[in-house]
Design a protein around this motif. Structure first.
Motif, mmCIF file in Angstrom:
data_model
loop_
_atom_site.group_PDB
_atom_site.id
_atom_site.type_symbol
_atom_site.label_atom_id
_atom_site.label_comp_id
_atom_site.label_asym_id
_atom_site.label_seq_id
_atom_site.Cartn_x
_atom_site.Cartn_y
_atom_site.Cartn_z
ATOM 1 N N LEU A 1 75.612 -25.421 49.488
ATOM 2 C CA LEU A 1 75.086 -24.677 50.631
ATOM 3 C C LEU A 1 73.685 -24.129 50.360
ATOM 4 O O LEU A 1 72.791 -24.225 51.209
ATOM 5 N N VAL A 2 73.503 -23.565 49.188
ATOM 6 C CA VAL A 2 72.204 -22.969 48.855
ATOM 7 C C VAL A 2 71.145 -24.049 48.732
ATOM 8 O O VAL A 2 70.000 -23.881 49.168
ATOM 9 N N GLY A 3 71.522 -25.204 48.174
ATOM 10 C CA GLY A 3 70.596 -26.321 48.082
ATOM 11 C C GLY A 3 69.794 -26.333 46.801
ATOM 12 O O GLY A 3 69.699 -25.329 46.082
ATOM 13 N N GLU A 4 69.211 -27.485 46.549
ATOM 14 C CA GLU A 4 68.452 -27.683 45.311
ATOM 15 C C GLU A 4 67.088 -27.015 45.376
ATOM 16 O O GLU A 4 66.586 -26.498 44.384
ATOM 17 N N ASP A 5 66.479 -26.995 46.553
ATOM 18 C CA ASP A 5 65.113 -26.491 46.704
ATOM 19 C C ASP A 5 65.143 -25.009 47.076
ATOM 20 O O ASP A 5 65.188 -24.649 48.257
ATOM 21 N N THR A 6 65.105 -24.159 46.089
ATOM 22 C CA THR A 6 65.113 -22.713 46.367
ATOM 23 C C THR A 6 63.758 -22.209 46.847
ATOM 24 O O THR A 6 63.641 -21.054 47.261
ATOM 25 N N SER A 7 62.734 -23.063 46.823
ATOM 26 C CA SER A 7 61.417 -22.635 47.301
ATOM 27 C C SER A 7 61.425 -22.353 48.796
ATOM 28 O O SER A 7 60.542 -21.668 49.313
ATOM 29 N N ARG A 8 62.429 -22.883 49.508
ATOM 30 C CA ARG A 8 62.497 -22.622 50.944
ATOM 31 C C ARG A 8 62.804 -21.148 51.229
ATOM 32 O O ARG A 8 62.652 -20.686 52.360
ATOM 33 N N PHE A 9 63.237 -20.398 50.214
ATOM 34 C CA PHE A 9 63.491 -18.969 50.396
ATOM 35 C C PHE A 9 62.235 -18.140 50.154
ATOM 36 O O PHE A 9 62.260 -16.920 50.306
ATOM 37 N N ASP A 10 61.164 -18.809 49.779
ATOM 38 C CA ASP A 10 59.945 -18.105 49.414
ATOM 39 C C ASP A 10 59.291 -17.459 50.631
ATOM 40 O O ASP A 10 58.976 -18.131 51.615
ATOM 41 N N GLY A 11 59.085 -16.158 50.571
ATOM 42 C CA GLY A 11 58.345 -15.453 51.610
ATOM 43 C C GLY A 11 59.011 -15.408 52.965
ATOM 44 O O GLY A 11 58.331 -15.304 53.994
ATOM 45 N N LEU A 12 60.330 -15.475 53.019
ATOM 46 C CA LEU A 12 61.020 -15.448 54.300
ATOM 47 C C LEU A 12 61.010 -14.044 54.899
ATOM 48 O O LEU A 12 61.226 -13.063 54.196
ATOM 49 N N ASP A 13 60.772 -13.980 56.209
ATOM 50 C CA ASP A 13 60.955 -12.699 56.883
ATOM 51 C C ASP A 13 62.399 -12.622 57.388
ATOM 52 O O ASP A 13 63.193 -13.552 57.186
ATOM 53 N N ALA A 14 62.755 -11.540 58.028
ATOM 54 C CA ALA A 14 64.148 -11.323 58.452
ATOM 55 C C ALA A 14 64.613 -12.402 59.430
ATOM 56 O O ALA A 14 65.746 -12.895 59.338
#
Length: 318
Positions: free
Chosen positions: A39-52
Motif C-alpha cells: 500500500l505504501v509503495g516503493e517510491d516514498t518520494s511521493r510523500f515529499d512536501g505534501l500538504d493536508a
C-alpha cells in the motif's frame, strides 16, 4: 527533507499496521506487513512536501486499493479470484461494447468478450510499464505465492478502472492491444499462467494453412468506427452545452429548435416551414445564432467544431 519524507512514510505505515491488526486479525503479522508495504509503495518520494489536501488524496487512494484487495481477492483461491477479476471487468458497459464491436467486425466471431479481455489483460501485464513495476514491487513485498496473486489482481483491477477522460483506462489499453496485435501478434505465455492467450495465427492442420484470428482489416474498421463514435459523442456534448447557452442568454425563443433542425441538415426554407416562420426571419435567426456560436460560445469550448458547424455560412439575401 529526506528524513521528513521517511518519517511521514513510517507514520503512514504505522497507521496501516494498527488498522490491519484490528481488521485482519486472522492473518499473520507477515501478511499484514506485506500488505502495508504494498500500500505504501516503493517510491516514498511521493510523500515529499505534501500538504493536508494532497495527503488526504493519497490516503483515499490507498484506502480504495485496500478495499479492493480485502473485499475481492485476499484469502481467495487464485483461480476463483482471477475469474472474479475478469467477470467484473467484462461487465463494464464501455469495454464490453467495444469488444463486442470488434468481434462483430472480425472474421473470428466465435470468440467471447471474456476471451478477448483475457488477452488484453495479459498484454497489459507484459507491456505496460506501470504494471511491470507493480509486479516487481509485489515480488519484493512477499514470497507468499497466494498473497502475491491477490496483490497483483487488486493492482490490476484498480489500474484498469482508473478514469481517463471519462472512460476506464482499460478502454484505451484495449485499443492499444488491437494496434499491437495488428502489427505482430502476441508472445507465447507459460502454460501455468491463469490467463490464456490465443496467438495471432493458428494452424489446425498444415495442409489447411493458417487462420488469422486478428483480422487487420477489422482492426482498421473498428478503430475508424470508434473514432466516428467519439466524434459524434463530442458533437452531442457540445450541442447540449450550446443549447443550454442559447436558453440562458435568451437569444431567441426558436434558437434551439433552429439549431436542432439545422444540424439535421435541413435547409433554411425547410426550417422556416417547420417552425411556421418567414424565410427572412429564419435567415436573421441563423445569423443571430451563428454570431453567438462563433464569437462567444466557441471561445470557451471546441472552437474548431463550432466553427465547422456554423462558421462559414453565406449571408442572407434580404
Amino acid at each position: 527533507m529526506l528524513a521528513e519524507e521517511m518519517a511521514l512514510a513510517e507514520t503512514i505505515s504505522d497507521e496501516w499496521q494498527a488498522r490491519l491488526q484490528e481488521e485482519l486479525p486472522e492473518h499473520s503479522p507477515a501478511t499484514r506487513n506485506s500488505i502495508v508495504r504494498w500500500l505504501v509503495g516503493e517510491d516514498t518520494s511521493r510523500f515529499d512536501g505534501l500538504d493536508a489536501t494532497q495527503r488526504q488524496i493519497i490516503a483515499q487512494a490507498m484506502d480504495y486499493r485496500y478495499r479492493i484487495l480485502r473485499q475481492r481477492y485476499l484469502g481467495m483461491l487464485p483461480e476463483k479470484a482471477y475469474k472474479g477479476l475478469i467477470q467484473r471487468l467484462s461487465n463494464l458497459f464501455l469495454i464490453r461494447n467495444k469488444i463486442r464491436t470488434w468481434i462483430a467486425l472480425s472474421r473470428d466471431r466465435q470468440r467471447t468478450v471474456v476471451d478477448v479481455l483475457e488477452e488484453v489483460i495479459q498484454e497489459l501485464l507484459q507491456n505496460d510499464r506501470y504494471m511491470q513495476q507493480q509486479v516487481a514491487w509485489i515480488a519484493q513485498c512477499t514470497r507468499d505465492a497466494r498473497l502475491r496473486n491477490a496483490l497483483l489482481l487488486a493492482s490490476t483491477e484498480e489500474y484498469c478502472l482508473r478514469p481517463i477522460r471519462n472512460q476506464p483506462l482499460l478502454c484505451y489499453r484495449f485499443v492499444n492491444y488491437l494496434r499491437r496485435t495488428q502489427k505482430g501478434g502476441m508472445t507465447q505465455v507459460p502454460t501455468d499462467d491463469f490467463i490464456r492467450l490465443v496467438s495471432e495465427e493458428i494452424s489446425p492442420d498444415d495442409s489447411e494453412g493458417s487462420v488469422s484470428l486478428l483480422d487487420s482489416r477489422a482492426v482498421d474498421e473498428y478503430l475508424d468506427a470508434q473514432a466516428d463514435l467519439e466524434q459524434q459523442e463530442l458533437r452531442n456534448s457540445v450541442q447540449q452545452r450550446f443549447e443550454a447557452y442559447l436558453i440562458e442568454k435568451n437569444v431567441d425563443p426558436q434558437a434551439v429548435n433552429w439549431l436542432r433542425l439545422y444540424l439535421q441538415g435541413r435547409s433554411q426554407e425547410a426550417i422556416a416551414k417547420e417552425l411556421n416562420m418567414e424565410v427572412k426571419q429564419i435567415y436573421r435567426l441563423r445569423e443571430k445564432v451563428s454570431y453567438h456560436a462563433v464569437k462567444v460560445f466557441a471561445s470557451k469550448t471546441q472552437a474548431d467544431l463550432v466553427a465547422a458547424w456554423l462558421g462559414n455560412q453565406p449571408k442572407s439575401e434580404n
